[in-house]
Design a protein around this motif. Structure first.
Motif, mmCIF file in Angstrom:
data_model
loop_
_atom_site.group_PDB
_atom_site.id
_atom_site.type_symbol
_atom_site.label_atom_id
_atom_site.label_comp_id
_atom_site.label_asym_id
_atom_site.label_seq_id
_atom_site.Cartn_x
_atom_site.Cartn_y
_atom_site.Cartn_z
ATOM 1 N N ASP A 191 0.818 -1.214 0.000
ATOM 2 C CA ASP A 191 0.000 0.000 0.000
ATOM 3 C C ASP A 191 0.852 1.265 0.000
ATOM 4 O OD1 ASP A 191 -2.028 1.870 0.208
ATOM 5 O OD2 ASP A 191 -3.205 0.669 1.617
ATOM 6 N N ALA A 204 -1.805 1.425 5.938
ATOM 7 C CA ALA A 204 -1.964 2.019 4.609
ATOM 8 C C ALA A 204 -0.748 2.860 4.254
ATOM 9 C CB ALA A 204 -3.243 2.852 4.564
ATOM 10 N N PHE A 229 -5.256 2.119 9.399
ATOM 11 C CA PHE A 229 -6.566 2.560 8.938
ATOM 12 C C PHE A 229 -7.689 1.973 9.791
ATOM 13 C CE2 PHE A 229 -10.404 1.959 6.409
ATOM 14 C CZ PHE A 229 -10.585 3.207 5.836
ATOM 15 N N ASP A 244 -5.134 7.144 5.942
ATOM 16 C CA ASP A 244 -4.616 6.443 4.771
ATOM 17 C C ASP A 244 -3.182 6.931 4.559
ATOM 18 O OD1 ASP A 244 -4.227 5.204 2.193
ATOM 19 O OD2 ASP A 244 -6.384 5.137 1.953
ATOM 20 N N ASN A 245 -2.856 7.443 3.390
ATOM 21 C CA ASN A 245 -1.474 7.855 3.149
ATOM 22 C C ASN A 245 -1.076 9.052 4.012
ATOM 23 O OD1 ASN A 245 -1.119 5.822 1.342
ATOM 24 N ND2 ASN A 245 -1.215 7.099 -0.483
ATOM 25 N N SER A 305 -7.402 8.959 -0.603
ATOM 26 C CA SER A 305 -6.252 8.125 -0.280
ATOM 27 C C SER A 305 -5.002 8.904 0.067
ATOM 28 C CB SER A 305 -5.947 7.192 -1.463
ATOM 29 O OG SER A 305 -5.831 7.948 -2.661
#
Length: 328
Positions: free
Chosen positions: A147, A206, A222, A251-252, A304
């Motif tokens: 990911d 993530a 996450f 997330d990112n 994301s």
């Protein structure tokens, strides 16, 4: 109370209300990806500073500049050039075509590293083309579902995550529903070509981001709505500790230059549905500095990544058909 003071207070109130409205409805520019591709999931910026790179469904890395729009730059599989890969959405045929997730440049070499969700860790030179696979497993164990990815700006070492070590990208909803905790944080040492597992037992790991001084790497969970900090050097080197739980379903994570701050893509995950997407800025201690609501631009789509570069904020999405940019 004097009339002048009343007027001043009224003006201040109006200005404060205006700032609230602006913060609730930022003016993002949408940049639709070409064809029937989806999910400009993450961004990378080269030394020219003229545009960005992003991975999409079907295995391609696209380069965007205002002058040319999107053009093909690289791919993580040979089939990615086939018409049936260019037309797929989400994770359909990802095991064959590829699905680039986390991407980042080594600023010193110009190489672009790619965490392809089902196909493994890859690298491609600044000339683009077919990426070279570095690894799809470590110690004989397949990555399963890569990911996030970041490159240490001080050493060139690559840090990347697996969302799960049990489930594939096509099974992401199962992983979330079962509250899977088999994610990992890895390190690829550029000099020795060695990959090591740094942290195990992560719940939906993530994104990850290395600090600007290379002293630690953040990794998000996450599913648990937490961000962990793994120390790379210093008196706590090798230790992992909870960094913050102030960001829901992170997330990112992306560092903001050398400021010591980070942007985190966030949603509120209810069951298997993501709502209220936002970009959250945090400092080096996990304190929330700013929240940019994204619902007006993305609806309830799973955002994301939020990535700041040259005074603009770029926001990506896992399944949506466009990237968005906001002048800060």
């Amino acid at each position: 109370m004097s009339s002048s003071l009343v007027s001043a207070l009224a003006c201040a109130l109006v200005l404060s209300l205006c700032s609230v409205v602006l913060s609730e409805a930022p003016a993002f520019q949408k940049l639709p990806v070409p064809g029937s591709r989806s999910g400009p999931e993450a961004f990378a910026f080269d030394s020219t500073g003229k545009g960005f790179y992003t991975g999409v469904s079907g295995g391609k890395i696209l380069k965007y500049t205002p002058e040319t729009g999107y053009v093909d730059f690289a791919q993580t599989s040979k089939p990615a050039n086939k018409i049936w890969c260019e037309g797929v959405l989400g994770t359909v045929l990802a095991q064959i075509c590829g699905r680039p997730a986390g991407i980042a440049f080594d600023e010193k070499t110009g190489d672009l590293y790619i965490a392809d969700a089902p196909l493994g860790l890859h690298v491609v030179s600044k000339a683009g083309g077919l990426a070279t696979k570095i690894a799809d497993s470590v110690d004989g164990k397949p990555f399963k579902f890569l990911d996030g990815l970041d490159v240490d700006p001080t050493t060139g070492d690559v840090y990347f995550t697996s969302f799960s070590s049990k489930f594939t990208p096509a099974q992401v909803y199962i992983a979330v529903g079962l509250k899977d905790a088999s994610g990992k944080l890895f390190k690829y040492e550029a000099a020795t070509k060695k990959i090591t597992v740094l942290v195990e037992g992560l719940s939906g790991s993530a994104g990850c981001a290395v600090s600007s001084d290379g002293s630690f790497v953040l990794v998000g969970e996450f599913i648990k709505s937490k961000i962990q900090r793994h120390w790379i050097k210093g008196p706590k080197a090798g230790q992992t500790e909870e960094f913050t739980s102030n960001v829901t379903n992170p997330d990112n994570i992306k560092r903001i230059g050398s400021t010591g701050n980070f942007w985190v893509a966030s949603v509120v995950n209810v069951g298997l549905k993501a709502t209220n997407p936002s970009a959250v800025k945090i400092d080096s201690e996990g304190k929330v500095l700013q929240t940019v609501p994204l619902k007006d631009t993305f609806g309830d789509t799973l955002v994301s990544e939020a990535n700041e570069f040259n005074g603009s904020l770029y926001v990506g999405t896992l399944l949506g058909p466009f990237a968005a940019v906001l002048k800060l």
